[in-house]
Design an enzyme around this catalytic site. Sequence first.
Site, PDB file in Angstrom:
ATOM      1  N   SER A  61       0.934  -1.538   0.004  1.00 48.35           N
ATOM      2  CA  SER A  61      -0.139   0.260   0.160  1.00 48.35           C
ATOM      3  C   SER A  61       0.985   1.610   0.167  1.00 48.35           C
ATOM      4  O   SER A  61       1.088   1.483  -0.969  1.00 48.35           O
ATOM      5  CB  SER A  61      -1.024   0.220   1.360  1.00 48.35           C
ATOM      6  N   HIS A  66       3.503  14.772   5.404  1.00 48.57           N
ATOM      7  CA  HIS A  66       3.555  16.103   4.832  1.00 48.57           C
ATOM      8  C   HIS A  66       4.275  16.628   6.596  1.00 48.57           C
ATOM      9  O   HIS A  66       3.303  16.404   7.418  1.00 48.57           O
ATOM     10  CB  HIS A  66       2.534  16.267   5.050  1.00 48.57           C
ATOM     11  N   CYS A  81      -0.934  -3.507   3.795  1.00 49.36           N
ATOM     12  CA  CYS A  81      -2.194  -5.255   3.586  1.00 49.36           C
ATOM     13  C   CYS A  81      -1.264  -6.054   3.983  1.00 49.36           C
ATOM     14  O   CYS A  81       0.262  -6.053   3.880  1.00 49.36           O
ATOM     15  CB  CYS A  81      -2.921  -5.250   1.914  1.00 49.36           C
TER      16      CYS A  81
END
EC number: 4.1.1.50
Length: 128
Positions: A61, A66, A81
């Site tokens: 995934s 940020h 996953c």
Amino acid sequence: MVGKHCILELYDCDKSKLDDEAFLRTTITTAAKRAGATLLNLITHRFEPQGVTGLALLAESHISIHTWPETGYAAVDVFTCGDHTMPEKACQHLRDELKAMNHALRSFLRETPAAVAELERTPECTPR
């Protein structure tokens, strides 16, 4: 279960590390390894006058970060996953490396939609 999704808020981090693109690339790469994930690609961008965004595409995934160095804050998202991955370990590594004095971690399971699960159990069904 599809996988596990962790949302991590990091507060009071080392401001210089939050603005260091090379450091963040190395830290994200190691975080993926700690989670037991396979890094496929990593893209980062440094903003002016400050801040970095990074996105790691994983076979399982993704990891995203940020940063806002001016406030010592980072927003992190780790979704993996499969049963073999441990996204919490990636979160712990990022928290430790960024020297976060405070943090908030929320995690939840991503579930397979019932219709998809039924298709996976019925071999004679083929997707349209």
